[in-house]
Design a protein around this motif. Structure first.
Motif, PDB file in Angstrom:
ATOM      1  N   MET A   1       0.849  -1.189   0.000  1.00 29.21           N
ATOM      2  CA  MET A   1       0.000   0.000   0.000  1.00 29.21           C
ATOM      3  C   MET A   1       0.886   1.241   0.000  1.00 29.21           C
ATOM      4  O   MET A   1       1.571   1.506   0.980  1.00 29.21           O
ATOM      5  CB  MET A   1      -0.927  -0.006   1.224  1.00 29.21           C
ATOM      6  CG  MET A   1      -1.913   1.150   1.256  1.00 29.21           C
ATOM      7  SD  MET A   1      -2.949   1.122   2.745  1.00 29.21           S
ATOM      8  CE  MET A   1      -3.841  -0.387   2.508  1.00 29.21           C
ATOM      9  N   ARG A   2       0.864   1.982  -1.086  1.00 28.50           N
ATOM     10  CA  ARG A   2       1.772   3.126  -1.197  1.00 28.50           C
ATOM     11  C   ARG A   2       1.250   4.359  -0.462  1.00 28.50           C
ATOM     12  O   ARG A   2       2.009   5.129   0.071  1.00 28.50           O
ATOM     13  CB  ARG A   2       2.003   3.455  -2.673  1.00 28.50           C
ATOM     14  CG  ARG A   2       2.776   2.373  -3.418  1.00 28.50           C
ATOM     15  CD  ARG A   2       3.115   2.829  -4.808  1.00 28.50           C
ATOM     16  NE  ARG A   2       3.900   1.822  -5.509  1.00 28.50           N
ATOM     17  CZ  ARG A   2       4.357   1.968  -6.743  1.00 28.50           C
ATOM     18  NH1 ARG A   2       4.087   3.079  -7.419  1.00 28.50           N
ATOM     19  NH2 ARG A   2       5.065   1.002  -7.309  1.00 28.50           N
ATOM     20  N   GLY A   3      -0.045   4.558  -0.480  1.00 26.23           N
ATOM     21  CA  GLY A   3      -0.602   5.752   0.150  1.00 26.23           C
ATOM     22  C   GLY A   3      -1.532   5.384   1.290  1.00 26.23           C
ATOM     23  O   GLY A   3      -2.151   4.318   1.279  1.00 26.23           O
ATOM     24  N   PHE A   4      -1.608   6.242   2.262  1.00 28.42           N
ATOM     25  CA  PHE A   4      -2.533   6.031   3.370  1.00 28.42           C
ATOM     26  C   PHE A   4      -3.017   7.413   3.782  1.00 28.42           C
ATOM     27  O   PHE A   4      -2.240   8.239   4.245  1.00 28.42           O
ATOM     28  CB  PHE A   4      -1.854   5.329   4.540  1.00 28.42           C
ATOM     29  CG  PHE A   4      -2.819   4.940   5.635  1.00 28.42           C
ATOM     30  CD1 PHE A   4      -3.405   3.681   5.639  1.00 28.42           C
ATOM     31  CD2 PHE A   4      -3.130   5.826   6.655  1.00 28.42           C
ATOM     32  CE1 PHE A   4      -4.292   3.312   6.643  1.00 28.42           C
ATOM     33  CE2 PHE A   4      -4.022   5.470   7.659  1.00 28.42           C
ATOM     34  CZ  PHE A   4      -4.600   4.205   7.653  1.00 28.42           C
ATOM     35  N   GLU A   5      -4.280   7.658   3.587  1.00 30.27           N
ATOM     36  CA  GLU A   5      -4.839   8.967   3.906  1.00 30.27           C
ATOM     37  C   GLU A   5      -5.371   8.977   5.327  1.00 30.27           C
ATOM     38  O   GLU A   5      -6.158   8.114   5.711  1.00 30.27           O
ATOM     39  CB  GLU A   5      -5.961   9.332   2.935  1.00 30.27           C
ATOM     40  CG  GLU A   5      -5.477   9.721   1.557  1.00 30.27           C
ATOM     41  CD  GLU A   5      -6.575  10.367   0.731  1.00 30.27           C
ATOM     42  OE1 GLU A   5      -7.567  10.841   1.338  1.00 30.27           O
ATOM     43  OE2 GLU A   5      -6.441  10.385  -0.495  1.00 30.27           O
ATOM     44  N   PHE A   6      -4.910   9.956   6.089  1.00 28.27           N
ATOM     45  CA  PHE A   6      -5.407  10.125   7.450  1.00 28.27           C
ATOM     46  C   PHE A   6      -6.590  11.085   7.447  1.00 28.27           C
ATOM     47  O   PHE A   6      -6.578  12.094   6.721  1.00 28.27           O
ATOM     48  CB  PHE A   6      -4.313  10.684   8.353  1.00 28.27           C
ATOM     49  CG  PHE A   6      -3.229   9.703   8.684  1.00 28.27           C
ATOM     50  CD1 PHE A   6      -3.360   8.856   9.768  1.00 28.27           C
ATOM     51  CD2 PHE A   6      -2.088   9.616   7.908  1.00 28.27           C
ATOM     52  CE1 PHE A   6      -2.367   7.940  10.083  1.00 28.27           C
ATOM     53  CE2 PHE A   6      -1.084   8.719   8.212  1.00 28.27           C
ATOM     54  CZ  PHE A   6      -1.220   7.872   9.304  1.00 28.27           C
ATOM     55  N   PRO A   7      -7.594  10.806   8.237  1.00 29.06           N
ATOM     56  CA  PRO A   7      -8.699  11.761   8.357  1.00 29.06           C
ATOM     57  C   PRO A   7      -8.249  13.004   9.115  1.00 29.06           C
ATOM     58  O   PRO A   7      -7.316  12.956   9.923  1.00 29.06           O
ATOM     59  CB  PRO A   7      -9.743  10.981   9.156  1.00 29.06           C
ATOM     60  CG  PRO A   7      -8.935  10.015   9.971  1.00 29.06           C
ATOM     61  CD  PRO A   7      -7.763   9.630   9.105  1.00 29.06           C
ATOM     62  N   ALA A   8      -8.888  14.103   8.853  1.00 30.88           N
ATOM     63  CA  ALA A   8      -8.617  15.319   9.616  1.00 30.88           C
ATOM     64  C   ALA A   8      -9.284  15.211  10.979  1.00 30.88           C
ATOM     65  O   ALA A   8     -10.357  14.616  11.126  1.00 30.88           O
ATOM     66  CB  ALA A   8      -9.151  16.534   8.879  1.00 30.88           C
ATOM     67  N   SER A   9      -8.631  15.746  11.986  1.00 26.21           N
ATOM     68  CA  SER A   9      -9.246  15.768  13.304  1.00 26.21           C
ATOM     69  C   SER A   9     -10.520  16.604  13.264  1.00 26.21           C
ATOM     70  O   SER A   9     -10.570  17.666  12.644  1.00 26.21           O
ATOM     71  CB  SER A   9      -8.284  16.357  14.337  1.00 26.21           C
ATOM     72  OG  SER A   9      -8.948  16.561  15.570  1.00 26.21           O
ATOM     73  N   ARG A  10     -11.548  16.118  13.952  1.00 27.76           N
ATOM     74  CA  ARG A  10     -12.828  16.830  14.006  1.00 27.76           C
ATOM     75  C   ARG A  10     -12.969  17.694  15.254  1.00 27.76           C
ATOM     76  O   ARG A  10     -14.042  18.269  15.483  1.00 27.76           O
ATOM     77  CB  ARG A  10     -13.978  15.828  13.967  1.00 27.76           C
ATOM     78  CG  ARG A  10     -13.984  14.922  12.740  1.00 27.76           C
ATOM     79  CD  ARG A  10     -14.889  13.732  12.941  1.00 27.76           C
ATOM     80  NE  ARG A  10     -14.433  12.913  14.068  1.00 27.76           N
ATOM     81  CZ  ARG A  10     -15.001  11.764  14.433  1.00 27.76           C
ATOM     82  NH1 ARG A  10     -16.023  11.283  13.758  1.00 27.76           N
ATOM     83  NH2 ARG A  10     -14.544  11.082  15.473  1.00 27.76           N
ATOM     84  N   VAL A  11     -11.918  17.785  16.058  1.00 26.60           N
ATOM     85  CA  VAL A  11     -11.997  18.554  17.294  1.00 26.60           C
ATOM     86  C   VAL A  11     -12.099  20.039  16.949  1.00 26.60           C
ATOM     87  O   VAL A  11     -11.214  20.592  16.287  1.00 26.60           O
ATOM     88  CB  VAL A  11     -10.763  18.300  18.182  1.00 26.60           C
ATOM     89  CG1 VAL A  11     -10.796  19.204  19.414  1.00 26.60           C
ATOM     90  CG2 VAL A  11     -10.704  16.839  18.599  1.00 26.60           C
ATOM     91  N   PRO A  12     -13.163  20.699  17.394  1.00 23.25           N
ATOM     92  CA  PRO A  12     -13.314  22.124  17.073  1.00 23.25           C
ATOM     93  C   PRO A  12     -12.272  22.981  17.784  1.00 23.25           C
ATOM     94  O   PRO A  12     -11.664  22.556  18.778  1.00 23.25           O
ATOM     95  CB  PRO A  12     -14.724  22.455  17.591  1.00 23.25           C
ATOM     96  CG  PRO A  12     -15.390  21.138  17.819  1.00 23.25           C
ATOM     97  CD  PRO A  12     -14.305  20.166  18.146  1.00 23.25           C
ATOM     98  N   ASP A  13     -12.075  24.176  17.295  1.00 21.91           N
ATOM     99  CA  ASP A  13     -11.182  25.130  17.936  1.00 21.91           C
ATOM    100  C   ASP A  13     -11.727  25.456  19.330  1.00 21.91           C
ATOM    101  O   ASP A  13     -12.861  25.917  19.462  1.00 21.91           O
ATOM    102  CB  ASP A  13     -11.113  26.405  17.091  1.00 21.91           C
ATOM    103  CG  ASP A  13     -10.097  27.410  17.620  1.00 21.91           C
ATOM    104  OD1 ASP A  13      -9.681  27.295  18.793  1.00 21.91           O
ATOM    105  OD2 ASP A  13      -9.734  28.324  16.863  1.00 21.91           O
ATOM    106  N   PRO A  14     -10.937  25.194  20.391  1.00 26.18           N
ATOM    107  CA  PRO A  14     -11.425  25.495  21.744  1.00 26.18           C
ATOM    108  C   PRO A  14     -11.823  26.949  21.936  1.00 26.18           C
ATOM    109  O   PRO A  14     -12.654  27.255  22.798  1.00 26.18           O
ATOM    110  CB  PRO A  14     -10.230  25.124  22.632  1.00 26.18           C
ATOM    111  CG  PRO A  14      -9.487  24.101  21.849  1.00 26.18           C
ATOM    112  CD  PRO A  14      -9.618  24.535  20.414  1.00 26.18           C
ATOM    113  N   ALA A  15     -11.256  27.835  21.147  1.00 24.80           N
ATOM    114  CA  ALA A  15     -11.600  29.257  21.281  1.00 24.80           C
ATOM    115  C   ALA A  15     -13.035  29.537  20.868  1.00 24.80           C
ATOM    116  O   ALA A  15     -13.597  30.583  21.230  1.00 24.80           O
ATOM    117  CB  ALA A  15     -10.637  30.099  20.446  1.00 24.80           C
ATOM    118  N   ASP A  16     -13.654  28.625  20.105  1.00 24.86           N
ATOM    119  CA  ASP A  16     -15.021  28.816  19.643  1.00 24.86           C
ATOM    120  C   ASP A  16     -16.057  28.278  20.632  1.00 24.86           C
ATOM    121  O   ASP A  16     -17.262  28.443  20.403  1.00 24.86           O
ATOM    122  CB  ASP A  16     -15.215  28.127  18.290  1.00 24.86           C
ATOM    123  CG  ASP A  16     -14.375  28.760  17.191  1.00 24.86           C
ATOM    124  OD1 ASP A  16     -14.031  29.943  17.335  1.00 24.86           O
ATOM    125  OD2 ASP A  16     -14.060  28.060  16.203  1.00 24.86           O
ATOM    126  N   ALA A  17     -15.619  27.631  21.702  1.00 27.71           N
ATOM    127  CA  ALA A  17     -16.562  27.074  22.678  1.00 27.71           C
ATOM    128  C   ALA A  17     -17.164  28.186  23.529  1.00 27.71           C
ATOM    129  O   ALA A  17     -16.502  29.203  23.801  1.00 27.71           O
ATOM    130  CB  ALA A  17     -15.858  26.063  23.576  1.00 27.71           C
TER     131      ALA A  17
END
Length: 341
Positions: A1-17
């Motif tokens: 397997m030459r490529g492996f795509e990682f998902p982007a983190s879904r954690v929101p910016d804490p400053a927006d809480a």
């Protein structure tokens, strides 16, 4: 397997809480780092601190501009506190959390949620009965890196899970509270709980538990290893010690790939995936300390509270109770007894 795509983190910016007012119960090491993390990152505000010692509370409060309270009851009654972060020694978690809940305050309780599954259930039951928020502050569960792990595992990217292998050891000197029998000493609830929490999060509830402990001269357990078996055949091999430093890595093994979190695995950082063809793939995360990571759990709690939710998706209360059920059985097998039992 030459490529492996990682998902982007879904954690929101804490400053927006939504910004909530926090009271810290327990002006110790973790309370200091929680206060500093919130002051440097995100939108949360620490407004007060409570301790059984007014002098200790005042010493903590003065340089931070906080109100100081000489009891946890006074902190819970403070009208300028929305949520209490319980940062006391483990033995006081249930008492302080229940005091806050009885006063109508939401709680975020430093790990472990209680000394036992029953203590954790008492907190959960009290929160639900009053319609208040409660969660365990197991900071790893809220980090961006662990959200990537969740997506890879639950999205089937590793294949069928077969094993979790992890270690967590630190040298805790004899002066450390972990050596105190009266404070539920030993590495299990300070260090090992991370291993149990993540293994049971990823693999579920074990149906076989084998534990091996090693008591010190004062009766406190110095190190512990566990072998957990899960329905379907997956296993977890875990070891924790307070007698020396270990690599502190955690590997999740699947039929198509294995994932290893950089050590210390419970902190902000990166991870490596090794696919079945032997190729390695990196997800780079910025290594960091508690100050760099504790604000994520506070932001998650604030978002849940503002939305009227009583738990967080990242660490539902039943997950906290599940890990402590395993810890209870390991203690039973290894003869570890905590105060009041």
């Amino acid at each position: 397997m030459r490529g492996f795509e990682f998902p982007a983190s879904r954690v929101p910016d804490p400053a927006d809480a939504p910004s909530l007012r926090w009271g810290i119960a327990g002006p110790g090491w973790i309370g200091e780092r929680f206060a500093e993390s919130l002051s440097r990152h995100g939108s949360q505000r620490v407004t007060a601190v409570g301790s059984r010692s007014l002098a200790r509370a005042e010493e903590f409060a003065a340089p931070r501009g906080l109100r100081a309270h000489g009891s946890y009851g006074e902190l819970a009654a403070d009208p300028e506190v929305d949520v209490v972060y319980v940062a006391t020694p483990h033995t006081a978690h249930v008492e302080v959390a229940l005091t806050a809940l009885e006063a109508g305050k939401h709680v975020l309780v430093e790990k472990p949620l209680g000394l036992s599954a029953r203590e954790a259930e008492r907190i959960a039951e009290a929160a639900r009965a009053r319609g208040l928020f409660a969660a365990e502050a197991l900071w790893t569960a809220f980090l961006p890196s662990y959200d990537v792990v969740r997506q890879l595992v639950r999205g089937g990217r590793l294949g069928e899970l077969t094993a979790v292998v992890g270690d967590y050891g630190e040298y805790l000197p004899p002066s450390h509270r972990a050596h105190e029998p009266a404070l539920a000493g030993g590495p299990l609830l300070d260090l090992g709980i991370y291993l149990l929490a993540l293994a049971t999060d990823l693999l579920g509830e074990p149906d076989r538990i084998l534990g091996l402990g090693a008591p010190l001269a004062n009766g406190v357990n110095g190190q512990l290893s566990a072998l957990l078996g899960f329905p379907g055949g997956a296993q977890a091999t875990l070891t924790t010690t307070m007698l020396g430093f270990t690599p502190a890595q955690l590997t999740v093994v699947g039929t198509e790939a294995a994932l290893t979190l950089d050590g210390p695995f419970n902190s902000p950082g990166g991870l490596t995936v090794t696919t079945a063809d032997g190729a390695t793939h990196r997800w780079e995360g910025t290594p960091g300390s508690h100050v760099d990571g504790l604000h994520f759990q506070a932001a998650a709690a604030a978002r849940a509270i503002a939305a009227g939710r009583l738990e967080v998706d990242e660490r539902p209360l039943e997950m906290s109770v599940r890990a402590l059920r395993v810890a209870d059985e390991l203690r039973r097998q290894t003869g570890i007894v905590y105060p009041g039992e």
